[in-house]
Motif scaffolding. Structure first.
Motif, PDB file in Angstrom:
ATOM      1  N   ARG A 196     -31.742   6.051  14.607  1.00  0.00           N
ATOM      2  CA  ARG A 196     -31.973   5.870  16.052  1.00  0.00           C
ATOM      3  C   ARG A 196     -33.131   4.900  16.290  1.00  0.00           C
ATOM      4  N   ALA A 197     -34.211   5.079  15.533  1.00  0.00           N
ATOM      5  CA  ALA A 197     -35.375   4.203  15.690  1.00  0.00           C
ATOM      6  C   ALA A 197     -35.020   2.762  15.350  1.00  0.00           C
ATOM      7  N   LEU A 198     -34.233   2.581  14.297  1.00  0.00           N
ATOM      8  CA  LEU A 198     -33.812   1.236  13.909  1.00  0.00           C
ATOM      9  C   LEU A 198     -32.939   0.613  14.992  1.00  0.00           C
ATOM     10  N   GLU A 238     -32.940   1.270  18.226  1.00  0.00           N
ATOM     11  CA  GLU A 238     -33.773   0.913  19.384  1.00  0.00           C
ATOM     12  C   GLU A 238     -34.565  -0.357  19.121  1.00  0.00           C
ATOM     13  N   THR A 239     -35.060  -0.498  17.902  1.00  0.00           N
ATOM     14  CA  THR A 239     -35.795  -1.713  17.542  1.00  0.00           C
ATOM     15  C   THR A 239     -34.880  -2.927  17.602  1.00  0.00           C
ATOM     16  N   ARG A 240     -33.674  -2.785  17.067  1.00  0.00           N
ATOM     17  CA  ARG A 240     -32.711  -3.891  17.113  1.00  0.00           C
ATOM     18  C   ARG A 240     -32.362  -4.257  18.549  1.00  0.00           C
ATOM     19  N   ALA A 292     -34.194  -4.138  21.143  1.00  0.00           N
ATOM     20  CA  ALA A 292     -35.287  -4.915  21.731  1.00  0.00           C
ATOM     21  C   ALA A 292     -35.377  -6.312  21.120  1.00  0.00           C
ATOM     22  N   ILE A 293     -35.375  -6.391  19.793  1.00  0.00           N
ATOM     23  CA  ILE A 293     -35.570  -7.668  19.104  1.00  0.00           C
ATOM     24  C   ILE A 293     -34.361  -8.586  19.269  1.00  0.00           C
ATOM     25  N   GLU A 294     -33.178  -8.045  19.044  1.00  0.00           N
ATOM     26  CA  GLU A 294     -31.978  -8.871  19.148  1.00  0.00           C
ATOM     27  C   GLU A 294     -31.662  -9.205  20.607  1.00  0.00           C
ATOM     28  N   ILE A 303     -36.907 -11.965  11.324  1.00  0.00           N
ATOM     29  CA  ILE A 303     -37.087 -10.537  11.614  1.00  0.00           C
ATOM     30  C   ILE A 303     -35.734  -9.851  11.762  1.00  0.00           C
ATOM     31  N   LEU A 329     -33.918  -6.735   9.659  1.00  0.00           N
ATOM     32  CA  LEU A 329     -33.398  -5.528  10.297  1.00  0.00           C
ATOM     33  C   LEU A 329     -31.957  -5.263   9.859  1.00  0.00           C
ATOM     34  N   ASP A 366     -26.118  -0.335  20.914  1.00  0.00           N
ATOM     35  CA  ASP A 366     -26.178   1.073  21.299  1.00  0.00           C
ATOM     36  C   ASP A 366     -24.811   1.737  21.178  1.00  0.00           C
TER      37      ASP A 366
END
Length: 235
Positions: free
Chosen positions: A89-91, A93-95, A97-99, A162, A166, A218
């Motif tokens: 889940r954390a990964l 959410e990070t993706r 934002a970054i992607e 980055i 990921l 998501d």
């Protein structure tokens, strides 16, 4: 200056090239889902498969361990990490934002050539996904193609680097799941999200492009988590 001194000053070009090539090859295995969580990686077998010595493999593996894409078990075996549901889940959410940031920049920065590449990638994925019996392995490659066609247009090399790191962590889970469960393609959500990304980039609408990429990530994450294949670590 004697010959020994002169030779000592030469850069190790060949070795560095072999190490980079090996790193790229192993990275592709991870990002494409051909290595699954828990799979072990033999240095000697990998070296034999690539036709290189063990040294560049060891160097590439060390880099991937530093990236968090591989890990060394207590018995010294090298393996693909097994991710918990919370970690996934954390990964995700990070993706998102970054992607999403990369997609937003791509909408503003893209050239006509880059837009054409995104269109081709989107069309190829859609054609496969809408076929009677979509090939899961091919879908993996085409899904990655469209994402990275978008990110190639963002204009920021550090951001692309980055994202690539990921995908080293996400690939073994996301892409292996896509191979095993074509229902994700049958639902059509990936096709719809990709079309939304393309339309937003065509219109140079950064916020819409970011939202569409985030929604695509998501959707995939929620589908994977709903299947119960990942477990939260005990508290």
């Amino acid at each position: 200056m004697n010959s020994r001194t002169a030779l000592a000053e030469l850069p190790q070009i060949e070795r560095r090239t072999l190490s980079e090539t090996t790193y790229d090859a192993l990275s592709d295995l991870l990002a494409s889902g051909r290595l699954a969580p828990g799979d072990r990686l033999s240095l000697r077998q990998t070296a034999a498969a690539l036709g290189v010595s063990v040294m560049p493999v060891r160097e590439a593996v060390s880099r991937l361990v530093a990236d968090g894409a591989l890990e060394v078990a207590p018995n010294r075996a090298v393996r693909v990490p097994i991710m918990s549901a919370a970690g996934f889940r954390a990964l995700a959410e990070t993706r998102m934002a970054i992607e999403g940031m990369a997609a937003s920049r791509a909408a503003a920065q893209r050239s006509q050539g880059q837009l054409a590449a995104i269109r081709r990638a989107e069309a190829a994925f859609r054609l496969l996904a809408e076929s009677e019996r979509p090939d899961g392995a091919r879908a993996v490659a085409l899904n990655r193609d469209i994402h990275f066609a978008v990110y190639a247009a963002c204009g920021l090399d550090p951001l692309r680097e980055i994202i690539a790191r990921l995908w080293l962590k996400a690939g073994p889970i996301i892409n292996l799941d896509l191979r095993a469960h074509p229902a994700r393609l049958e639902r059509g959500s990936a096709v719809r999200r990709h079309a939304e990304v393309l339309a937003a980039i065509e219109a140079r609408n950064g916020p819409a492009a970011a939202a569409a990429i985030a929604a695509d990530i998501d959707d995939a994450a929620q589908f994977i988590l709903s299947r119960g294949g990942l477990r939260d670590e005990p508290s």
